[in-house]
Design a protein around this motif. Structure first.
Motif, mmCIF file in Angstrom:
data_model
loop_
_atom_site.group_PDB
_atom_site.id
_atom_site.type_symbol
_atom_site.label_atom_id
_atom_site.label_comp_id
_atom_site.label_asym_id
_atom_site.label_seq_id
_atom_site.Cartn_x
_atom_site.Cartn_y
_atom_site.Cartn_z
ATOM 1 N N LEU A 68 8.327 -7.467 -4.289
ATOM 2 C CA LEU A 68 7.035 -6.055 -4.142
ATOM 3 C C LEU A 68 7.124 -5.293 -5.058
ATOM 4 C CD1 LEU A 68 6.801 -5.499 -0.559
ATOM 5 C CD2 LEU A 68 4.850 -6.456 -2.295
ATOM 6 N N LEU A 69 9.622 -4.619 -5.739
ATOM 7 C CA LEU A 69 9.475 -3.752 -6.524
ATOM 8 C C LEU A 69 9.420 -4.256 -7.720
ATOM 9 C CD1 LEU A 69 10.924 -0.954 -6.905
ATOM 10 C CD2 LEU A 69 12.778 -2.429 -6.427
ATOM 11 N N VAL A 89 10.592 0.712 4.242
ATOM 12 C CA VAL A 89 10.325 -0.269 4.735
ATOM 13 C C VAL A 89 11.092 -1.483 5.051
ATOM 14 C CG1 VAL A 89 8.454 -2.541 4.909
ATOM 15 C CG2 VAL A 89 7.833 -0.439 4.237
ATOM 16 N N LEU A 90 12.374 -2.155 4.432
ATOM 17 C CA LEU A 90 13.421 -2.661 4.805
ATOM 18 C C LEU A 90 14.211 -2.108 5.833
ATOM 19 C CD1 LEU A 90 14.713 -5.065 3.117
ATOM 20 C CD2 LEU A 90 16.240 -3.440 1.575
ATOM 21 N N VAL A 92 0.555 -1.179 0.206
ATOM 22 C CA VAL A 92 0.044 0.098 -0.405
ATOM 23 C C VAL A 92 0.902 1.578 -0.086
ATOM 24 C CG1 VAL A 92 -1.784 -1.325 1.108
ATOM 25 C CG2 VAL A 92 -0.335 -0.102 2.559
ATOM 26 N N LEU A 93 1.903 1.271 0.813
ATOM 27 C CA LEU A 93 2.929 2.494 0.106
ATOM 28 C C LEU A 93 3.719 2.608 -0.861
ATOM 29 C CD1 LEU A 93 4.500 1.637 3.903
ATOM 30 C CD2 LEU A 93 2.573 3.200 3.956
ATOM 31 N N PRO A 94 3.760 4.026 -1.328
ATOM 32 C CA PRO A 94 4.043 4.186 -2.107
ATOM 33 C C PRO A 94 5.364 3.314 -2.671
ATOM 34 C CG PRO A 94 3.281 6.235 -1.264
ATOM 35 C CD PRO A 94 3.783 5.068 -0.334
ATOM 36 N N ARG A 95 5.835 3.320 -3.983
ATOM 37 C CA ARG A 95 7.831 2.390 -4.477
ATOM 38 C C ARG A 95 8.609 3.042 -3.441
ATOM 39 N NH1 ARG A 95 8.266 1.419 -10.654
ATOM 40 N NH2 ARG A 95 8.224 3.622 -9.769
ATOM 41 N N ARG A 96 8.354 4.469 -3.418
ATOM 42 C CA ARG A 96 9.746 4.923 -2.632
ATOM 43 C C ARG A 96 9.944 5.085 -1.395
ATOM 44 N NH1 ARG A 96 6.402 9.196 -3.527
ATOM 45 N NH2 ARG A 96 5.409 9.999 -1.742
ATOM 46 N N TYR A 97 8.731 4.362 -0.153
ATOM 47 C CA TYR A 97 9.268 3.541 0.932
ATOM 48 C C TYR A 97 9.169 2.560 1.332
ATOM 49 C CZ TYR A 97 6.637 8.472 1.790
ATOM 50 O OH TYR A 97 6.034 9.349 1.635
#
Length: 138
Positions: A118-119, A75-76, A66-71
């Motif tokens: 996910l990326l 998260v990692l 749900v978070l934008p890709r830049r996050y």
């Protein structure tokens, strides 16, 4: 609301799932003994390392979806910090748990693999969406 913004209830649901998974796995990693042994028979040697890998991979998914890709990097790194914190807490708790750099490595690798997956999925979906947009515009 733009077409890129997720509905608020999806963000709330994903945050709730993420928080629940973190709480559940934290409880499991800090409980005396091994709580997974009660419902999961030991099938392979070093099964606990596999469980660390799966647990941290599972924690990455709700936030990563749900978070934008830049996050995804955030998260990692948050999950890697949680993995390190779990190992320090296990060592400090004196409840029969031992810290292990191999557990930390398995946990971090699980988060890394999930974030990379996910990326890749997001990039593939973005390309597909871009092709559909170009086709619709023509």
């Amino acid at each position: 609301m733009s077409s890129q913004t997720l509905p608020q209830f999806l963000l709330f649901a994903a945050g709730t799932v993420f928080g629940g998974l973190v709480a559940f796995f934290t409880w499991g990693m800090l409980s005396p003994g091994d709580p997974s042994a009660a419902f999961l028979p030991t099938i392979v040697p070093h099964q606990d390392k596999f469980l660390h890998f799966i647990a941290f991979g599972m924690m990455a998914f709700p936030a990563g979806i749900v978070l934008p890709r830049r996050y995804l990097g955030f998260v990692l790194m948050s999950l890697v910090a949680l993995a390190a914190g779990m190992e320090f807490a296990q060592d400090a708790s004196r409840l029969g748990r031992q810290s292990s750099w191999v557990d930390f490595l398995a946990s971090s690798l699980g988060a890394l693999v999930a974030c990379a997956f996910l990326l890749l999925c997001r990039r593939a979906y973005g390309r597909k969406r871009d092709k559909q947009t170009i086709s619709a515009a023509e």
